[in-house]
Each structure stands twice: as C-alpha cells, then as structure tokens.
Scaffold this motif. Structure first.
Motif, PDB file in Angstrom:
ATOM      1  N   GLU A   1      -4.256  -9.090  -1.968  1.00  0.00           N
ATOM      2  CA  GLU A   1      -3.113  -8.891  -1.075  1.00  0.00           C
ATOM      3  C   GLU A   1      -2.755 -10.185  -0.350  1.00  0.00           C
ATOM      4  O   GLU A   1      -1.578 -10.485  -0.144  1.00  0.00           O
TER       5      GLU A   1
ATOM      6  N   ARG B   1       0.827  -1.212   0.000  1.00  0.00           N
ATOM      7  CA  ARG B   1       0.000   0.000   0.000  1.00  0.00           C
ATOM      8  C   ARG B   1       0.860   1.261   0.000  1.00  0.00           C
ATOM      9  O   ARG B   1       0.486   2.275  -0.621  1.00  0.00           O
TER      10      ARG B   1
ATOM     11  N   ARG C   1       3.789   1.521  -1.423  1.00  0.00           N
ATOM     12  CA  ARG C   1       4.315   1.637  -2.778  1.00  0.00           C
ATOM     13  C   ARG C   1       3.268   2.195  -3.740  1.00  0.00           C
ATOM     14  O   ARG C   1       3.606   2.903  -4.689  1.00  0.00           O
ATOM     15  N   GLU C   2       1.988   1.887  -3.503  1.00  0.00           N
ATOM     16  CA  GLU C   2       0.927   2.417  -4.355  1.00  0.00           C
ATOM     17  C   GLU C   2       0.845   3.936  -4.281  1.00  0.00           C
ATOM     18  O   GLU C   2       0.350   4.573  -5.212  1.00  0.00           O
ATOM     19  N   THR C   3       1.333   4.515  -3.189  1.00  0.00           N
ATOM     20  CA  THR C   3       1.339   5.978  -3.047  1.00  0.00           C
ATOM     21  C   THR C   3       2.631   6.593  -3.578  1.00  0.00           C
ATOM     22  O   THR C   3       2.832   7.799  -3.455  1.00  0.00           O
TER      23      THR C   3
END
Length: 270
Positions: free
Chosen positions: A173, A25, A27-29
């Motif tokens: 996930e 999560r 890394r998604e940002t």
C-alpha cells in the motif's frame, strides 16, 4: 446494489494524501469510489506572477490530467475538477455545494469522505464545512491530512488525538501511495510532508466553524512573515475564513438539493 463512497478532495492530490489506502481497502470490498475535486488546484490568475498568468490554463490542464491519472491508479470515478481556483472555494461556495448535491443525487453513496477541519489549507476547512451541511442526507467521515497544531507539522494525525480508525499501510500500500503521489508531477517538492505509513478515518466531528481549528498559527500561515505577496503563500487568516463560514451559515448553507441551472452550467454539469 453496489455500495459507493463520494470523496471530496479540495484540490487534486488531496484524495491521495488522505485516502489512498482507505480507498484501496474499500474497493477490495466491492465499494464504488467517486472523487469530486472541488477546485482546480491553481491560484487565480491575479495572484500569480504577471509572467505566469498567461499559462494558468495550461497549468490547470496539466493538474487535471494528473488528477485523472491518479484516479485511474486508485480505481475511482473522476468528477471535475470544478472551475474554482485554489483559495477561492469559500468565494464560489454555491457552485461547489451544487456539485456535491448533484453527485449525491446521482451516486446515492453510503458515505462521504472529506478532510478534517484542521487548518492545513483554507479550502480543506471550507470543504469540511460544506460536507457538514449534508450530514442530514449522508454519513460523513473525515481524515486528517496535515496541520500545524502545537507549532509542528503533523501528517495524517487528528489534532485532538489519534482517534478514529487508524490504518497501518502495508509495504504494498505504501508503494501504491507513492506511485499515486508521483502522478502529480507538477506538485513534486510540495508533497514531501506526506506520510505513507498510516492513514485515519472517523465520523466527522461536530466543529464550531466560527472558531479557528486550533490555537496558534495554522499550516497555511507558516510563511505569512514574507513581506510581499508571493503566489505560493496564502495570506488569508483563519479569522477571515471563519467570518465567511459564519456568513454562509447565517444564510443557510446546508446541503439542500438546490436547482440552479446557471450554476450547473458554470460547473460544466448536465
């Protein structure tokens, strides 16, 4: 400038056990993730069966390859593992402290993540103490991995309460976490206690490291009734770990950016 997080993993596989979805999560940002493994995950040669000692180097190489494969699945930068055997982090504390100081200096992370002080493994508890020494430099967050509080195995659950940010993993996930755990083929059978439905994170609590993390037996003491020294059993007591941490604290174990060329070379760092 891209934000970054430094994850301290006492052993190769702890980054997946405690932080898989949290890393995903982040890394998604757009956050950059770096994982520093503080030990090589294999007991010292003298603790192994005599017929296993000659293969320790090969076992370390296998575990290292698995760690780098897991880091690739996580999309994270891999640092190490450091040349410290499992259960010896407290003995080679200065090497690990220098490696953390160097990583912080190079990465300038917004935060550092570490396992909680919970008695799951003595190296986890030493890593928590190590991270606490850098709290004047970086925000430190912790995740529960596993513990034996209340005389039962608890996975991904803080001892005091379900505090902090609880992350419920999606089916996708959970699948990724199982794939990442499977990258550690040499640990197959040792990770069956790991839950894949949730993880948790909170600011690191203010621990009294002179005291065991909870009353009763810790997770790593569960099999100390065995009457002979088995390589897979840690016969260290929490009191012994606490005594070492008290000694380190007395001489000043905080996260100073120490410059010890000899220690840097031993770590394999530039």
């Amino acid at each position: 400038m891209t934000e970054s997080v430094l994850v301290l993993a006492p052993h190769p596989d702890d980054e997946v056990v405690g932080f898989s979805a949290l890393i995903g999560r982040a890394r998604e940002t757009g956050t950059r993730i770096a994982i520093l493994w503080l030990t090589d995950g294999i007991p010292a040669a003298e603790l192994l069966w005599p017929w296993q000692r000659g293969r320790r180097t090969l076992r370390v190489a296998t575990r290292t390859a698995e760690a780098h494969a897991a880091a690739k699945l996580l999309g994270a930068e891999a640092i190490g593992p450091l040349p410290i055997p499992t259960r010896r982090l407290k003995d080679d504390f200065a090497i690990a402290r220098q490696a953390v100081a160097d990583a912080l200096l190079r990465l300038r992370p917004a935060s550092m993540w570490v396992p909680a002080y919970e008695g799951g493994h003595q190296d986890h508890d030493v890593a928590s103490f190590l991270a606490a020494g850098f709290r004047h430099q970086v925000s430190v967050f912790e995740a529960p991995l596993y513990n034996f509080a209340g005389s039962r195995i608890n996975s991904q659950r803080f001892i005091d309460s379900e505090s902090g940010t609880i992350v419920t993993l999606t089916q996708e996930e959970q699948g990724r976490k199982r794939q990442q755990l499977a990258a550690y083929g040499s640990e197959r059978g040792n990770l069956d206690y790991v839950r894949c439905d949730h993880e948790a994170l909170r600011p690191q609590a203010a621990y009294d490291y002179s005291m065991p993390p909870h009353p009763g037996r810790t997770f790593y003491q569960r099999f100390q009734w065995v009457p002979f020294r088995h390589p897979r059993i840690d016969f260290t007591t929490p009191a012994e770990v606490c005594d070492v941490l008290k000694g380190l604290d007395a001489i000043g174990s905080g996260g100073m950016e120490i410059a010890c060329p000899g220690e840097r070379q031993k770590c394999g760092l530039p």
